[in-house]
Structures are given as C-alpha cells and as structure tokens.
Design an enzyme around this catalytic site. Sequence first.
Site, short mmCIF file in Angstrom:
data_model
loop_
_atom_site.label_atom_id
_atom_site.label_comp_id
_atom_site.label_asym_id
_atom_site.label_seq_id
_atom_site.Cartn_x
_atom_site.Cartn_y
_atom_site.Cartn_z
N ARG A 86 0.89 -1.17 0.00
CA ARG A 86 0.00 0.00 0.00
C ARG A 86 0.92 1.21 0.00
NH1 ARG A 86 -5.55 1.44 3.14
NH2 ARG A 86 -6.22 -0.06 1.57
N ARG A 141 -13.95 -8.65 0.92
CA ARG A 141 -12.51 -8.45 0.76
C ARG A 141 -11.77 -9.72 1.19
NH1 ARG A 141 -10.50 -3.27 0.73
NH2 ARG A 141 -8.58 -4.38 0.17
N1 NVA Z 1 -9.89 6.77 -2.08
C1 NVA Z 1 -9.66 6.30 -0.74
C2 NVA Z 1 -9.87 4.82 -0.65
C3 NVA Z 1 -9.68 4.23 0.72
C4 NVA Z 1 -9.90 2.75 0.73
C5 NVA Z 1 -8.24 6.66 -0.31
O1 NVA Z 1 -7.32 6.47 -1.11
O2 NVA Z 1 -8.07 7.15 0.80
N1 CP Z 2 -11.50 -0.14 1.57
C1 CP Z 2 -10.26 -0.22 2.09
O1 CP Z 2 -9.27 -0.51 1.41
O2 CP Z 2 -10.22 0.03 3.42
P1 CP Z 2 -8.90 0.22 4.31
O3 CP Z 2 -8.27 1.53 3.92
O4 CP Z 2 -9.41 0.21 5.71
O5 CP Z 2 -7.96 -0.93 4.03
#
Ligand code: NVA
Ligand code: CP
Length: 312
Positions: free
Chosen positions: A103, A293
């Site tokens: 991430r 998920r």
């Molecule tokens: N668009 C949001 C998605 C979170 C799962 C973000 O990047 O913060």
């Molecule tokens: N939807 C999603 O990816 O949630 P998190 O940011 O909590 O992982």
Amino acid sequence: MIRHLRTIVDLSRAEIEALLELARLIKRLGLPESYARVTRGKTLGMLFQKPSTRTRVSFEVGMVQLGGSAIFLTEDSLQLKRGETIADTAAVLSRYLDLIVLRTRDHGFLVTFAEHASIPVINGLTDQYHPCQILSDLLTIQEKFGGLRGIKLTYLGDGNNIAHSWLLGAAQLGLRLTVASPAGYEPEASIVAQALELARETKAQIEITHDPIAAVQDADILYTDVWVSMGMEETRQGGCSAFHPYQINGALLARTGKPTKVMHCLPAHRGEEITDDVLDSSASIVFDQAENRLHLQKALVTQMLVWAAERA
Ligand code: NVA
Ligand code: CP
C-alpha cells in the site's frame, strides 16, 4: 514471467471470472485441499505506507485461514527509511517471503518494487488504483444481482483510485459504468482513455459526466468514496463544496427510479459523500462489501501462489 496485480488489467477477463468463481467456492466451502497444499506454510509480506483497517486485517486473517502467515511491515521500520533503495528492498524481501501486498503513496513505488521482485506483488492501494477493492466488489455484485451483465453502476464523487480501478475493471469485463465527478475532480484523462480503448474491444459502456442527476437515472448501484483520499488532506482543504451535489442522500437515491443498492469501499465520512440514513438503510450493502474483501483476497493469494508454483 512472474505475475503481479499492479492494476486490474494485469488479469484477463477470463482470469477475473475464474477468480470470482474460486472466491465463491472458498466462501461457501472453504479452501479445497488441492489448493491448501499450495498455500500452507506460505508467508505474505505486507508493506504499508498508509493506514488501513479492511485491507490489512482481511489479508492477515485470510493468510491464517489459508494455513500461512502474514508479516506487517511499515516503511519506518525498514531500512527504506534510511535510504535503502526500493530495488534492493524488493530483491531482499523476495528471498524471505512468498508474496507481498503493498500500500503505497505513489503508484510508481509499487511498479518499481514489482520490477525488482521475484515474488508476486499485489496492489493493496496506491494513489492511483485499488484493484483488490474492485475485484471484491464484483463478487458482492454477483451475489446481490446474480451476475454482472447489464447492471448499471454509477460512481459519484472524486475521480480517484477507486474510480480509476472501476474504469479499468468495467472496461476489462464489458460492464456498464457511469462516473459523475465535479469539474476539476474527474478521473485522470490517460486512465479514461485506456478504459475507453479497452471498452471498444469488450463492448463495455463507459460514460464520464459532470451531471449527478442524469448519471443516477436507471442505476442498479450507486457507489461513492471519500472526497479527500489518504495523502490529499493538505491539497484538498476547503475544496469540498464542489462535491455536495454528488452526495448519496435519500433525494439522489430516489432519482434512480428503481430499487437501487448503495456501495462504498469504506471508510466513509458520514454526512459528506453519503448520509447516515442511506448508509444504514436496507439499500446499503457496504458491510457485505467489506466482508468480501476477505473471501476474494483468499482466492487471489491462492491463485497467485498457484501461478508462482507453476512457474518454479
Ligand atoms: N480513495 C480512498 C480509498 C480508501 C480505501 C483513499 O485512497 O483514501
Ligand atoms: N476499503 C479499504 O481498502 O479500506 P482500508 O483503507 O481500511 O484498508
């Protein structure tokens, strides 16, 4: 070649359909022994530069349920913080781990990491894409509607990572998608162009608009996400008034003209992109989305380990 999931188009339409089928099987009956032989004892690395509730916990729990384990890594706890390169980090972690979820703030980080990794790399969200979310959402839509064909999904709000992955996913699978965003907050032009190019082959119906009222007409699903994504807190301050007409509230939901389901990847900013009454109504399927998920990612990890084993 090692298979990665950098964006959803790293998977073909047939592969996505097979993945959804495996996820349904795993959800219903658990992991078949023939697959468990591949996943047992495997280690998933998880390198996160941003917070996470769903992605982190669903991958960690999923690995335990597959008979493996997960190691959560933050950038600050690694030598990356002291200047070790992404390439060297990827090469070293590949010697210990069987696959890795990243991430990252910058999608380029993930692409560079994947170039230098000899294990599968899964995108667990970048500034540009969130393929695991959309793959899981496809499972939820199949469950609620009995299939994907002919369903009209309208995404309302920021042209962000979720919108981008929906564009590519809908294009790859030949689905109906409308994205309605305020002027200045549209999805990136190059990603829209890629989706439209793909849609020519797959007959997907993709529409980009500024008009939320027209966009929701006849929609089977209204989907939204936060107006300010992680990492944009500084640049977006005070810029949210443009988003108000795109809020999913009772009035907008009533404009679809049919029974419509409401989806949100979560976390939600209640009272901004979606109101409490809608999020907590029977139209909302957001918690089924969150649960899926887990099931979809168990299937994804299994499939990626199978591909890696076949390659070895
Ligand atoms: N668009 C949001 C998605 C979170 C799962 C973000 O990047 O913060
Ligand atoms: N939807 C999603 O990816 O949630 P998190 O940011 O909590 O992982």
